[in-house]
Design an enzyme around this catalytic site. Structure first.
Site, mmCIF file in Angstrom:
data_model
loop_
_atom_site.group_PDB
_atom_site.id
_atom_site.type_symbol
_atom_site.label_atom_id
_atom_site.label_comp_id
_atom_site.label_asym_id
_atom_site.label_seq_id
_atom_site.Cartn_x
_atom_site.Cartn_y
_atom_site.Cartn_z
ATOM 1 N N ASP A 1 3.334 -29.919 6.124
ATOM 2 C CA ASP A 1 4.308 -30.736 5.410
ATOM 3 C C ASP A 1 3.654 -31.267 4.132
ATOM 4 O OD1 ASP A 1 2.617 -32.841 6.172
ATOM 5 O OD2 ASP A 1 3.984 -33.575 7.720
ATOM 6 N N ALA A 2 4.338 -32.145 3.438
ATOM 7 C CA ALA A 2 3.824 -32.667 2.161
ATOM 8 C C ALA A 2 2.511 -33.426 2.312
ATOM 9 C CB ALA A 2 4.875 -33.562 1.509
#
Length: 149
Positions: A18-19
């Site tokens: 994810d980010a």
């Protein structure tokens, strides 16, 4: 991996995260799929063998527990252990480790199906025998006793 009958190594890439650089939860299932595929290949049952018999394997159930996160660039060991065999299905216990630390553990039920009709089909005798040998204890049908702590 001490509890696995088979394991494979893989690296975490940016598309797995994810980010924040943490592995997105569903990607553990992809890692486990790769390990099951490599496990079957190691037994001599690669895609050519399976497709030539007009078979497919489909996941019918997954019970997974996440213990710790994997991160970008981690090197993971993903294990597979056959824990139960039936006529058309098998249950595999799988674990994902980083440097011996348990990150995720799952029980995955996989069914053998006919490619054309997607209907249950018995595991081929040769495959069933190899899986029983890989199972190690010869007690097909008995549930596993791993402790996923």
């Amino acid at each position: 991996m001490k509890t696995a009958e088979f394991s494979t190594m893989l690296r975490v890439y940016i598309e797995d995260t994810d980010a924040g650089g943490i592995v997105y939860y569903v990607n553990y299932l992809k890692f486990m799929e790769r390990a099951r595929t490599e496990f079957m290949r190691s037994l001599g049952f690669g895609k050519d063998y399976i497709f030539n018999l007009d078979l497919m394997f489909v996941v019918t159930q997954v019970a997974i527990r996440y213990h710790r996160p994997a991160q970008l660039d981690d090197m993971l060991e993903v294990g597979v252990k056959v824990t139960e065999l039936r006529g058309a299905t098998m249950i595999m216990a799988q674990e994902v480790h980083r440097e011996g630390l348990l990150l995720a553990a799952a029980d995955v039920t996989v069914a053998c199906v006919d490619r054309a009709g997607i209907t249950p089909r018995r595991l081929p005798t040769e495959m069933l025998e190899s899986l029983r040998l890989a199972q190690g204890n010869g007690n097909a049908g008995e549930p596993h006793t791993w402790n996923h702590n």
